[in-house]
Structures are given as structure tokens and as C-alpha cells.
Design an enzyme around this catalytic site. Structure first.
Site, PDB file in Angstrom:
ATOM      1  N   CYS A  44       4.188   6.195   2.129  1.00  0.00           N
ATOM      2  CA  CYS A  44       3.027   5.955   2.986  1.00  0.00           C
ATOM      3  C   CYS A  44       1.754   5.800   2.156  1.00  0.00           C
ATOM      4  O   CYS A  44       1.042   4.808   2.279  1.00  0.00           O
ATOM      5  CB  CYS A  44       2.900   7.101   3.984  1.00  0.00           C
ATOM      6  N   ILE A 179       5.449  -4.567   9.324  1.00  0.00           N
ATOM      7  CA  ILE A 179       5.105  -4.757   7.908  1.00  0.00           C
ATOM      8  C   ILE A 179       4.936  -6.241   7.583  1.00  0.00           C
ATOM      9  O   ILE A 179       3.962  -6.650   6.940  1.00  0.00           O
ATOM     10  CB  ILE A 179       6.170  -4.087   6.999  1.00  0.00           C
ATOM     11  N   GLU A 198      11.677 -15.180  12.271  1.00  0.00           N
ATOM     12  CA  GLU A 198      12.181 -14.013  13.021  1.00  0.00           C
ATOM     13  C   GLU A 198      13.406 -14.445  13.828  1.00  0.00           C
ATOM     14  O   GLU A 198      13.336 -15.409  14.573  1.00  0.00           O
ATOM     15  CB  GLU A 198      11.066 -13.493  13.956  1.00  0.00           C
ATOM     16  N   GLY A 261      13.179  -4.551   7.644  1.00  0.00           N
ATOM     17  CA  GLY A 261      13.383  -3.139   7.968  1.00  0.00           C
ATOM     18  C   GLY A 261      13.571  -2.315   6.717  1.00  0.00           C
ATOM     19  O   GLY A 261      13.459  -2.820   5.592  1.00  0.00           O
ATOM     20  N   ARG A 262      13.817  -1.038   6.919  1.00  0.00           N
ATOM     21  CA  ARG A 262      13.964  -0.124   5.792  1.00  0.00           C
ATOM     22  C   ARG A 262      15.234   0.697   6.000  1.00  0.00           C
ATOM     23  O   ARG A 262      15.678   0.890   7.127  1.00  0.00           O
ATOM     24  CB  ARG A 262      12.728   0.783   5.674  1.00  0.00           C
ATOM     25  N   ASP A 302      11.945   9.650   7.480  1.00  0.00           N
ATOM     26  CA  ASP A 302      12.666   8.373   7.525  1.00  0.00           C
ATOM     27  C   ASP A 302      14.163   8.510   7.275  1.00  0.00           C
ATOM     28  O   ASP A 302      14.914   7.603   7.629  1.00  0.00           O
ATOM     29  CB  ASP A 302      12.094   7.411   6.454  1.00  0.00           C
ATOM     30  N   ALA A 310       5.053   7.340   9.569  1.00  0.00           N
ATOM     31  CA  ALA A 310       4.489   8.481   8.855  1.00  0.00           C
ATOM     32  C   ALA A 310       4.176   9.648   9.794  1.00  0.00           C
ATOM     33  O   ALA A 310       4.456  10.803   9.473  1.00  0.00           O
ATOM     34  CB  ALA A 310       3.222   8.045   8.134  1.00  0.00           C
ATOM     35  N   HIS A 434     -19.395   4.641  28.780  1.00  0.00           N
ATOM     36  CA  HIS A 434     -19.698   3.227  28.902  1.00  0.00           C
ATOM     37  C   HIS A 434     -20.796   2.848  27.908  1.00  0.00           C
ATOM     38  O   HIS A 434     -21.777   3.592  27.782  1.00  0.00           O
ATOM     39  CB  HIS A 434     -20.180   2.917  30.323  1.00  0.00           C
TER      40      HIS A 434
HETATM   41  C1  LIG Z   1       4.108  -1.625   3.690  1.00  0.00           C
HETATM   42  C2  LIG Z   1       4.341  -0.438   4.595  1.00  0.00           C
HETATM   43  C3  LIG Z   1       3.410  -0.138   5.569  1.00  0.00           C
HETATM   44  C4  LIG Z   1       3.590   0.956   6.398  1.00  0.00           C
HETATM   45  N1  LIG Z   1       2.641   1.219   7.327  1.00  0.00           N
HETATM   46  C5  LIG Z   1       2.788   2.276   8.139  1.00  0.00           C
HETATM   47  C6  LIG Z   1       1.775   2.606   9.077  1.00  0.00           C
HETATM   48  O1  LIG Z   1       0.752   1.927   9.175  1.00  0.00           O
HETATM   49  N2  LIG Z   1       1.964   3.688   9.858  1.00  0.00           N
HETATM   50  C7  LIG Z   1       3.101   4.456   9.781  1.00  0.00           C
HETATM   51  O2  LIG Z   1       3.214   5.432  10.528  1.00  0.00           O
HETATM   52  N3  LIG Z   1       4.075   4.180   8.892  1.00  0.00           N
HETATM   53  C8  LIG Z   1       3.940   3.110   8.061  1.00  0.00           C
HETATM   54  N4  LIG Z   1       4.910   2.857   7.135  1.00  0.00           N
HETATM   55  C9  LIG Z   1       6.104   3.712   7.099  1.00  0.00           C
HETATM   56  C10 LIG Z   1       5.815   5.034   6.371  1.00  0.00           C
HETATM   57  O3  LIG Z   1       5.399   4.744   5.059  1.00  0.00           O
HETATM   58  C11 LIG Z   1       7.063   5.903   6.359  1.00  0.00           C
HETATM   59  O4  LIG Z   1       7.547   6.062   7.667  1.00  0.00           O
HETATM   60  C12 LIG Z   1       6.758   7.281   5.776  1.00  0.00           C
HETATM   61  O5  LIG Z   1       6.262   7.183   4.465  1.00  0.00           O
HETATM   62  C13 LIG Z   1       8.016   8.155   5.778  1.00  0.00           C
HETATM   63  O6  LIG Z   1       7.692   9.409   5.271  1.00  0.00           O
HETATM   64  P1  LIG Z   1       8.797  10.343   4.588  1.00  0.00           P
HETATM   65  O7  LIG Z   1       8.084  11.599   4.232  1.00  0.00           O
HETATM   66  O8  LIG Z   1      10.002  10.426   5.431  1.00  0.00           O
HETATM   67  O9  LIG Z   1       9.248   9.572   3.262  1.00  0.00           O
HETATM   68  P2  LIG Z   1       8.471   8.787   2.111  1.00  0.00           P
HETATM   69  O10 LIG Z   1       7.072   8.599   2.392  1.00  0.00           O
HETATM   70  O11 LIG Z   1       9.304   7.571   1.834  1.00  0.00           O
HETATM   71  O12 LIG Z   1       8.565   9.768   0.865  1.00  0.00           O
HETATM   72  C14 LIG Z   1       9.777  10.092   0.266  1.00  0.00           C
HETATM   73  C15 LIG Z   1       9.530  10.537  -1.155  1.00  0.00           C
HETATM   74  O13 LIG Z   1      10.753  11.052  -1.658  1.00  0.00           O
HETATM   75  C16 LIG Z   1      10.844  10.750  -3.035  1.00  0.00           C
HETATM   76  N5  LIG Z   1      12.258  10.854  -3.455  1.00  0.00           N
HETATM   77  C17 LIG Z   1      13.293  10.127  -2.995  1.00  0.00           C
HETATM   78  N6  LIG Z   1      14.450  10.562  -3.561  1.00  0.00           N
HETATM   79  C18 LIG Z   1      14.117  11.574  -4.386  1.00  0.00           C
HETATM   80  C19 LIG Z   1      14.851  12.440  -5.243  1.00  0.00           C
HETATM   81  N7  LIG Z   1      16.184  12.368  -5.352  1.00  0.00           N
HETATM   82  N8  LIG Z   1      14.171  13.369  -5.956  1.00  0.00           N
HETATM   83  C20 LIG Z   1      12.813  13.474  -5.862  1.00  0.00           C
HETATM   84  N9  LIG Z   1      12.082  12.687  -5.057  1.00  0.00           N
HETATM   85  C21 LIG Z   1      12.709  11.764  -4.315  1.00  0.00           C
HETATM   86  C22 LIG Z   1      10.262   9.361  -3.148  1.00  0.00           C
HETATM   87  O14 LIG Z   1       9.781   9.116  -4.443  1.00  0.00           O
HETATM   88  C23 LIG Z   1       9.139   9.400  -2.100  1.00  0.00           C
HETATM   89  O15 LIG Z   1       7.901   9.689  -2.712  1.00  0.00           O
HETATM   90  C24 LIG Z   1       4.742   1.771   6.266  1.00  0.00           C
HETATM   91  C25 LIG Z   1       5.696   1.480   5.273  1.00  0.00           C
HETATM   92  C26 LIG Z   1       5.492   0.402   4.444  1.00  0.00           C
HETATM   93  C27 LIG Z   1       6.500   0.123   3.374  1.00  0.00           C
END
Ligand SMILES: Cc1cc2nc3c(=O)[nH]c(=O)nc-3n(C[C@H](O)[C@H](O)[C@H](O)COP(=O)(O)OP(=O)(O)OC[C@H]3O[C@@H](n4cnc5c(N)ncnc54)[C@H](O)[C@@H]3O)c2cc1C
Length: 456
Positions: A44, A179, A198, A261-262, A302, A310, A434
Site C-alpha cells: 500500500c 488499478i 477488458e 488482479g492480484r 490480502d 488496505a 449547505h
Molecule cells: C497500484 C495499487 C494501488 C492500490 N490502491 C489501493 C487503494 O487506493 N486503496 C486500497 O484500499 N487498496 C489499494 N491497493 C491494495 C492494497 O495495497 C492492499 O490491499 C494492501 O496493501 C494489503 O495489505 P496487507 O497488509 O495484506 O499486505 P501488503 O501491503 O502487501 O504487505 C505485505 C508485506 O509482507 C511482506 N512479505 C511478504 N512475504 C514475506 C516474508 N516471507 N517475509 C517477510 N516479509 C514478507 C512484503 O514485503 C510486504 O511488505 C492498491 C494496490 C496496488 C498495487
């Protein structure tokens, strides 16, 4: 406790993991937070929500200035360095903020790739960390297409698309979700010829077709080319080939952004060795308390079921920590809002009209256009509307969608009403200042019973 023994060990310092770590520390637990990235904040902060919003902001300002100031400004291009500087400064400020918050809570930060070796035991390099509870919060990575593997140059993911060092002449984006649309608008504003391919009949899949159609019209007017019901077939000689309802099309593409997607990121975590179960989509299976099938190992964000957002990860992180400390911490997964931060923005919460019909619910729908909203007209952004879906017999709010400027902020008041079980009548009877855009929400709630004041 020794330096490597903790109450809670969190793997992944994204919005899920770092929020869980802070909440657990607030509740008195000894916590270690591990991430392989050098910086905290996860996808994020580093390559997702925040950098993409910084890019959207600076390019939007540029577009508005051009519209206001006319030809003299239109002739000048915005240096790419200025855009990236704003993105990097925003990210740097927030990284420092998160690091400060985490360290000042007494949380141990470890940089390195973590592997679970047994319940209660995690290795980072040669060091073994022990904790009563392990939380997996490793997030997700961009999904690729088998026919179009990433090469980081001409076939890229959002990781590279937020940091382009040179503007390509054309960019074809495969996937019309949040995205792809956001990054498409960023680069299109700077003169890149952007086409979105799409395969579904509409962009913005989670929205009703009237909202998606309005978004498509707006984005098309702003220069994006959008091809729905179109299947990617090949990319060769700098051209994307696709099938549009049986008709072949070819789109020049110096760069292809694959934004389909992711996928949950569980590689190298040692989950199969420890016996943690995944579902058929590769997500870690958890119960209502985020516990996996292995006692003492939990997962959020995620890598588990639900929208990859996020704020969903954050809610889960805080709820997880509170439940671990013996609290109840409710979390309503049906009320997680979604936003696409394009101009116009679109936002939604709860059920769409289509989803409500699929569930066999009888609904009443109220709509109100921003063209009849004074604040929207004064701000020269009167595109879009609010759409409210309420239960026909109880009047309870079932869902709200907003398309228009400020939708991302407006949706929060709908979420609040729905969280407390509010009805369209409750929203209609709530006094809104307003002139504000939020009056459109109130009017749409009144329109549910055909009594909007400022529309017929
Ligand atoms: C371009 C883009 C735009 C986005 N915009 C939005 C938005 O506007 N609003 C929104 O709500 N969401 C948005 N998202 C989605 C959002 O980023 C994710 O949903 C969110 O970051 C998920 O949070 P998380 O804590 O589950 O994992 P993440 O943020 O993915 O963090 C996981 C962390 O785990 C670490 N990791 C992984 N495996 C290991 C390991 N084995 N050992 C140590 N560390 C590890 C990684 O390095 C990473 O830093 C966007 C995503 C992208 C790609």
C-alpha cells in the site's frame, strides 16, 4: 523473555501487519514485526495506494490548470521528475511516520524474509524467533497472464507502472479494474495514448452497469480508449491483438500494463511444510478469529478471503489483536467500501442493485444527479450521481454507489449509516451542510421515496 522471544510475531509490515503490531503493543504484548522490504508500509505505502494517489493528484492538478489557464499552460508539459518527486516525497514522509509509530510502541523491527519452521518458530536467515502467536500478513503480488509474462520493460505490472522513467507513446492496459483505470488516467493525462482492454462487458466490475457506463463515458471523454467484451489474444511486434466479440482488433502498444488482479503472496513462507491449509485460489484459510488450521498461526489482509484493500487489512489487523487480547472486536465484512480514485471517482458500499436482485430482494432505488447540486456546479465538477438501494419493505439501506468528484469521501457517511443499521429515511432526515456535495446523498435518500426536493 530473550531478545528473540515474543508474544506475537507478525510477518509482513503492510497495513494489515503493522496495524496488528501496533494494536497488540498497545494492549501490552511484546511484538516483533518482520518484513523483507527495507521500509515498512507494505504494498500500500510503497507501490500501491499511496504512490498511485500521489500520481493521480499531481496529474489532476496539471489537467485542471491546463483547463483553467488555456493554451499557454497547455503548451507546456509537466516534467516527469516533478511528478515522481511528489510521489517519492509523499511515500518517504509516510514511511518515516509508520516507522516512528512502530518503534515508539516498543515493537522490534526485523528486516528479512521470514519462514515459518514450526508453530511458534520463525526463521529469518540464521536467526530463529519464537512467539506464542504468529500472524501471517504477507499480502499479494500482481497476477500475470500465461501468454504475457512480465519482463519489466514492455510488459509491466503496477510496480513498474507507478515509476515510469520515460513516457511511452502508447500503453495498453489489460484489465479495467481500479488499478488499471487509475494508472491509465495518470499516464493518459501526460499524453500517453492509453487503451484499456477488458474482457467483461463493463469496466469497474463490482459496480452496477449504470455507474460503470457513466464512468466509461467520462473516461472516454477524457481521452482513454476503452474496449469492453474484448479478449487479449497476443502481443507481438509492438501490437496487442485482441478479439472484440468475434472481431479481431490490433492496438499499438509500446508498453503493456497487465492489471488483471492480484494473487496472495505465500511463496517461501514454509506454509506447506508446517501444514497450513490454503483454499483453491491460494489464499490462507482462516476461521472467524483469523486462525488457520494450525493453532497459534493466524492470517489477515490480502492473503485471506475478501477484497484486497488496505482498509480491510487494517480492520482485520486491529480486530485480530483485540481478540487475541480477549476482546470481541466486531468486523462487518459486508460493509467494506471500495473506491476507484479516477476523475470522476467512483465509490460503493454494500449491495449493488444487481447483487440485491440476484439475492431475490425487493428493493427501492433513489438517484440524485450532481448537476442539481450547488457545490458541484460551483466547483465545476457536476458529473455523476448518487445511487441508493434500500429494502422495499423495511427501508433499510442495502447499498450506496457514488460517481463524481469527492465520492471517496462521501461514501464514508453511507458506511456509517449502514453500520448502525440505518434506513433511507434516517439518511434523508440527517441534516447536511449547505452547500456540500453530501447533500446529494440526502437527496438520493429522499429520492428512494420519490420526494427529492431538487429534482423531479
Ligand atoms: C497500484 C495499487 C494501488 C492500490 N490502491 C489501493 C487503494 O487506493 N486503496 C486500497 O484500499 N487498496 C489499494 N491497493 C491494495 C492494497 O495495497 C492492499 O490491499 C494492501 O496493501 C494489503 O495489505 P496487507 O497488509 O495484506 O499486505 P501488503 O501491503 O502487501 O504487505 C505485505 C508485506 O509482507 C511482506 N512479505 C511478504 N512475504 C514475506 C516474508 N516471507 N517475509 C517477510 N516479509 C514478507 C512484503 O514485503 C510486504 O511488505 C492498491 C494496490 C496496488 C498495487
Amino acid at each position: 523473555m530473550s531478545a528473540t522471544e515474543f508474544d506475537l510475531l507478525v510477518i509482513g509490515a503492510g497495513p494489515g501487519g503493522y496495524v496488528a503490531a501496533i494494536r497488540a503493543a498497545q494492549l501490552g504484548m511484546r511484538v516483533v514485526l518482520i518484513d523483507k522490504r527495507a521500509d515498512l508500509g507494505g504494498t500500500c505505502l510503497n507501490v500501491g495506494c499511496i504512490p498511485s494517489k500521489a500520481l493521480l493528484h499531481s496529474t489532476h492538478e496539471y489537467e485542471r490548470l491546463r483547463a483553467l489557464a488555456g493554451e499557454e499552460v497547455a503548451a507546456k508539459s509537466l516534467p516527469l521528475e516533478a511528478i515522481h518527486r511528489h510521489r517519492q516525497q509523499t511515500v518517504a514522509a509516510l514511511r518515516a511516520g509508520v516507522k516512528g509509530l512502530v518503534s515508539r510502541r516498543g515493537i522490534t523491527i526485523v528486516q528479512g524474509a521470514a519462514t515459518v519452521v514450526a508453530p511458534g518458530e520463525v526463521k529469518v536467515g540464521e536467526i530463529t524467533y519464537r512467539a506464542r502467536h504468529i500472524l501471517l500478513a504477507t499480502g499479494s503480488r500482481p497476477a500475470s497472464l500465461p501468454l504475457l509474462p512480465f519482463n519489466g520493460i514492455s510488459v509491466i505490472s503496477s510496480d513498474e507502472a507507478i515509476a515510469l522513467e520515460r513516457l511511452p507513446r502508447q500503453m495498453v492496459i489489460i484489465g479495467g479494474g481500479a488499478i488499471g483505470l487509475e494508472l491509465g488516467q495518470v499516464w493518459s493525462r501526460l499524453g500517453v495514448e492509453v487503451s484499456i482492454v477488458e474482457f467483461m462487458p463493463q469496466i469497474a466490475a463490482g459496480y452496477d452497469s449504470d455507474v460503470a457506463a457513466a464512468l466509461e463515458r467520462s473516461l472516454t471523454r477524457r481521452g482513454l480508449k476503452i474496449y469492453t467484451s474484448t479478449h487479449f489474444t497476443d502481443y507481438k511486434h509492438g501490437r496487442v491483438e485482441a478479439d472484440r466479440e468475434g472481431e479481431p482488433i490490433a492496438l499499438p502498444a509500446e508498453v503493456v500494463l497487465v492489471s488483471v488482479g492480484r494473487v496472495p503472496y505465500t511463496e517461501g513462507l514454509g506454509l506447506s511444510e508446517v501444514g497450513v491449509e490454503l483454499d483453491r485460489r491460494g489464499r490462507v484459510k482462516v476461521d472467524a478469529n483469523f486462525q488457520t488450521n494450525i493453532p497459534g498461526i493466524y492470517a489477515i489482509g490480502d492473503i485471506i478471503e475478501g477484497p484486497m484493500l488496505a482498509h480491510k487489512a487494517e480492520e482485520e489487523g486491529a480486530a485480530f489483536a483485540e481478540r487475541l487480547a480477549g476482546g470481541k472486536a466486531p468486523i462487518d465484512h459486508s460493509l467494506i467500501p471500495g473506491v476507484i480514485y479516477t476523475d470522476p471517482e467512483v465509490a460503493s458500499v454494500g449491495l449493488t442493485e444487481r447483487a440485491a436482485a440476484e439475492q431475490g430482494r425487493v428493493v427501492k432505488v433513489g438517484k440524485f444527479n450532481f448537476t442539481a447540486n450547488g457545490r458541484a456546479l460551483a466547483g465545476a465538477s457536476s458529473e455523476g450521481f448518487v445511487k441508493i438501494i434500500a429494502d422495499a419493505s423495511t427501508d433499510r439501506l442495502l447499498g450506496v454507489q457514488v460517481i463524481g468528484s469527492g465520492a471517496s469521501e462521501l461514501i464514508s457517511s453511507a458506511v456509517a449509516h449502514m453500520t448502525y443499521g440505518g434506513s433511507a429515511e434516517d439518511l434523508a432526515r440527517t441534516c447536511h451542510a449547505h452547500p456540500t456535495l453530501s447533500e446529494a446523498l440526502k437527496e438520493a435518500a429522499m429520492a428512494v421515496d420519490k420526494r427529492a426536493i431538487h429534482s423531479l
